[in-house]
Design an enzyme around this catalytic site. Sequence first.
Site, PDB file in Angstrom:
ATOM      1  N   GLY A   1     -66.984  27.441  32.666  1.00  0.00           N
ATOM      2  CA  GLY A   1     -67.670  26.229  32.829  1.00  0.00           C
ATOM      3  C   GLY A   1     -68.049  25.831  33.903  1.00  0.00           C
ATOM      4  O   GLY A   1     -68.734  25.285  33.868  1.00  0.00           O
TER       5      GLY A   1
ATOM      6  N   ASP B   1     -65.357  21.214  33.378  1.00  0.00           N
ATOM      7  CA  ASP B   1     -66.234  21.007  32.961  1.00  0.00           C
ATOM      8  C   ASP B   1     -65.692  19.699  31.866  1.00  0.00           C
ATOM      9  O   ASP B   1     -66.515  18.423  31.814  1.00  0.00           O
ATOM     10  CB  ASP B   1     -66.983  21.637  32.118  1.00  0.00           C
ATOM     11  CG  ASP B   1     -65.910  22.562  31.097  1.00  0.00           C
ATOM     12  OD1 ASP B   1     -64.412  22.585  31.018  1.00  0.00           O
ATOM     13  OD2 ASP B   1     -66.100  24.136  31.679  1.00  0.00           O
TER      14      ASP B   1
ATOM     15  N   ASP C   1     -61.035  18.904  25.758  1.00  0.00           N
ATOM     16  CA  ASP C   1     -60.849  18.700  24.671  1.00  0.00           C
ATOM     17  C   ASP C   1     -59.701  18.561  23.876  1.00  0.00           C
ATOM     18  O   ASP C   1     -58.916  17.327  24.046  1.00  0.00           O
ATOM     19  CB  ASP C   1     -61.569  19.728  23.896  1.00  0.00           C
ATOM     20  CG  ASP C   1     -61.935  19.532  22.118  1.00  0.00           C
ATOM     21  OD1 ASP C   1     -61.313  18.996  21.847  1.00  0.00           O
ATOM     22  OD2 ASP C   1     -62.704  21.099  21.523  1.00  0.00           O
TER      23      ASP C   1
ATOM     24  N   LYS D   1     -63.328  14.613  25.149  1.00  0.00           N
ATOM     25  CA  LYS D   1     -63.793  14.304  23.868  1.00  0.00           C
ATOM     26  C   LYS D   1     -63.279  13.160  23.142  1.00  0.00           C
ATOM     27  O   LYS D   1     -62.314  13.266  23.054  1.00  0.00           O
ATOM     28  CB  LYS D   1     -63.874  16.036  22.978  1.00  0.00           C
ATOM     29  CG  LYS D   1     -64.638  16.891  22.978  1.00  0.00           C
ATOM     30  CD  LYS D   1     -64.790  18.151  22.130  1.00  0.00           C
ATOM     31  CE  LYS D   1     -65.493  19.322  23.047  1.00  0.00           C
ATOM     32  NZ  LYS D   1     -65.754  20.364  22.132  1.00  0.00           N
TER      33      LYS D   1
ATOM     34  N   VAL E   1     -69.962  21.743  22.230  1.00  0.00           N
ATOM     35  CA  VAL E   1     -71.370  20.958  22.960  1.00  0.00           C
ATOM     36  C   VAL E   1     -71.760  22.142  23.917  1.00  0.00           C
ATOM     37  O   VAL E   1     -71.054  23.126  24.611  1.00  0.00           O
ATOM     38  CB  VAL E   1     -71.655  19.995  23.795  1.00  0.00           C
ATOM     39  CG1 VAL E   1     -71.526  18.714  23.032  1.00  0.00           C
ATOM     40  CG2 VAL E   1     -70.309  19.966  24.704  1.00  0.00           C
TER      41      VAL E   1
ATOM     42  N   ASP F   1     -70.964  26.806  27.482  1.00  0.00           N
ATOM     43  CA  ASP F   1     -71.134  28.267  26.207  1.00  0.00           C
ATOM     44  C   ASP F   1     -71.145  27.495  25.277  1.00  0.00           C
ATOM     45  O   ASP F   1     -70.081  27.286  24.862  1.00  0.00           O
ATOM     46  CB  ASP F   1     -70.871  29.513  27.327  1.00  0.00           C
ATOM     47  CG  ASP F   1     -69.391  29.914  26.649  1.00  0.00           C
ATOM     48  OD1 ASP F   1     -68.651  28.607  26.914  1.00  0.00           O
ATOM     49  OD2 ASP F   1     -69.349  31.205  26.219  1.00  0.00           O
TER      50      ASP F   1
ATOM     51  N   ARG G   1     -75.290  28.613  29.149  1.00  0.00           N
ATOM     52  CA  ARG G   1     -75.078  27.576  30.934  1.00  0.00           C
ATOM     53  C   ARG G   1     -75.540  27.731  30.806  1.00  0.00           C
ATOM     54  O   ARG G   1     -75.422  26.196  32.364  1.00  0.00           O
ATOM     55  CB  ARG G   1     -73.960  28.541  30.768  1.00  0.00           C
ATOM     56  CG  ARG G   1     -72.647  29.044  30.521  1.00  0.00           C
ATOM     57  CD  ARG G   1     -71.166  30.182  31.590  1.00  0.00           C
ATOM     58  NE  ARG G   1     -70.969  30.839  30.355  1.00  0.00           N
ATOM     59  CZ  ARG G   1     -69.608  30.733  30.640  1.00  0.00           C
ATOM     60  NH1 ARG G   1     -69.166  29.336  30.335  1.00  0.00           N
ATOM     61  NH2 ARG G   1     -68.796  30.909  29.368  1.00  0.00           N
TER      62      ARG G   1
HETATM   63  P1  IMP Z   1     -59.213  22.209  25.490  1.00  0.00           P
HETATM   64  O1  IMP Z   1     -58.400  22.786  26.361  1.00  0.00           O
HETATM   65  O2  IMP Z   1     -58.429  21.866  24.184  1.00  0.00           O
HETATM   66  O3  IMP Z   1     -58.931  20.718  26.478  1.00  0.00           O
HETATM   67  O4  IMP Z   1     -60.353  22.634  25.641  1.00  0.00           O
HETATM   68  C1  IMP Z   1     -60.844  22.794  27.382  1.00  0.00           C
HETATM   69  C2  IMP Z   1     -61.716  24.298  27.849  1.00  0.00           C
HETATM   70  O5  IMP Z   1     -62.358  24.530  25.814  1.00  0.00           O
HETATM   71  C3  IMP Z   1     -62.938  23.899  28.577  1.00  0.00           C
HETATM   72  O6  IMP Z   1     -62.436  24.124  29.900  1.00  0.00           O
HETATM   73  C4  IMP Z   1     -63.816  24.759  28.023  1.00  0.00           C
HETATM   74  O7  IMP Z   1     -63.805  26.374  28.457  1.00  0.00           O
HETATM   75  C5  IMP Z   1     -63.995  24.935  26.462  1.00  0.00           C
HETATM   76  N1  IMP Z   1     -64.151  23.549  25.694  1.00  0.00           N
HETATM   77  C6  IMP Z   1     -63.908  22.736  25.431  1.00  0.00           C
HETATM   78  N2  IMP Z   1     -64.928  22.204  24.646  1.00  0.00           N
HETATM   79  C7  IMP Z   1     -66.246  22.705  24.405  1.00  0.00           C
HETATM   80  C8  IMP Z   1     -67.031  22.580  24.166  1.00  0.00           C
HETATM   81  O8  IMP Z   1     -68.008  21.697  22.822  1.00  0.00           O
HETATM   82  N3  IMP Z   1     -68.280  23.539  24.310  1.00  0.00           N
HETATM   83  C9  IMP Z   1     -68.002  24.533  24.848  1.00  0.00           C
HETATM   84  N4  IMP Z   1     -66.603  25.013  25.942  1.00  0.00           N
HETATM   85  C10 IMP Z   1     -65.322  24.207  25.200  1.00  0.00           C
END
Ligand code: IMP
Length: 231
Positions: free
Chosen positions: A92, A148, A151, A179, A201, A207, A213
């Site tokens: 990403g 990027d 979450d 987020k 998103v 993606d 992307r």
């Molecule tokens: P986390 O571990 O839940 O913080 O997620 C982080 C990773 O999940 C990011 O590096 C993204 O690659 C992917 N990701 C999180 N949210 C989104 C989204 O809304 N769209 C696409 N990829 C996401």
Amino acid sequence: MFEWPELPLGLPVFLTERGEFPMDVRVADPISRSRIEAPLPTLLAHVPDHESDIEKILVSGEEIQATVRRLGEEITRDYQGQDLLLVGVLKGAFVMMADLSRHIRLPLEFDFMAVSSYGAATKTSGVVRILKDLDHEIEGRNVLLVEDIVDSGLTLNYLLKNLRTRRPASLEVCALMEKQGMAQVPVSIKYRGFEIPPEFVVGYGLDFNERYRNLPYIATLKPEAYEGILG
Ligand code: IMP
């Protein structure tokens, strides 16, 4: 006489009466000429095939570019006189990394890690797999991890713990988006772009099922766009 030459993305551009590009356009060489299209409206039709899948644009390409520039300036100021290694989290962050690095006016080195946390889903599994590790040692280096989107924070938390064991001189995070209200673990983000609502998103490197992307903005998808892919 006016002409309507086609630029690579299919948008016409006015020439002056003498058949020249207007001043701000003429500075671009023929290959980079498509960049002049960036300031045009929302670029919603940037990938016409994706247009019908887009529900709404949350962050425009212009807002992203202004924020990435601001982040680059902060990083330039903070790392004056120090070496800096940017570590991009693939896939990403590749778009963000390319834009951000060109706003950091310092000597830079680059490395990448590839991790997978979502697969073809829109919710994190919490399980982070390293698909590609760094090419180089980071002991004693100033490392800036470029992400990027954050979450749940699980990916970043895992990566930071992992990288800390390699004894970098410093380790900070630059994330384009976070987020709201989704953090499951606290992560410290020094350089932060946008807070966005807790929605899935796409665009600007992000993606869904490996697509979207290359959209220059951040958008949500219509529910139909997920059909047939999510069970
Ligand atoms: P986390 O571990 O839940 O913080 O997620 C982080 C990773 O999940 C990011 O590096 C993204 O690659 C992917 N990701 C999180 N949210 C989104 C989204 O809304 N769209 C696409 N990829 C996401």
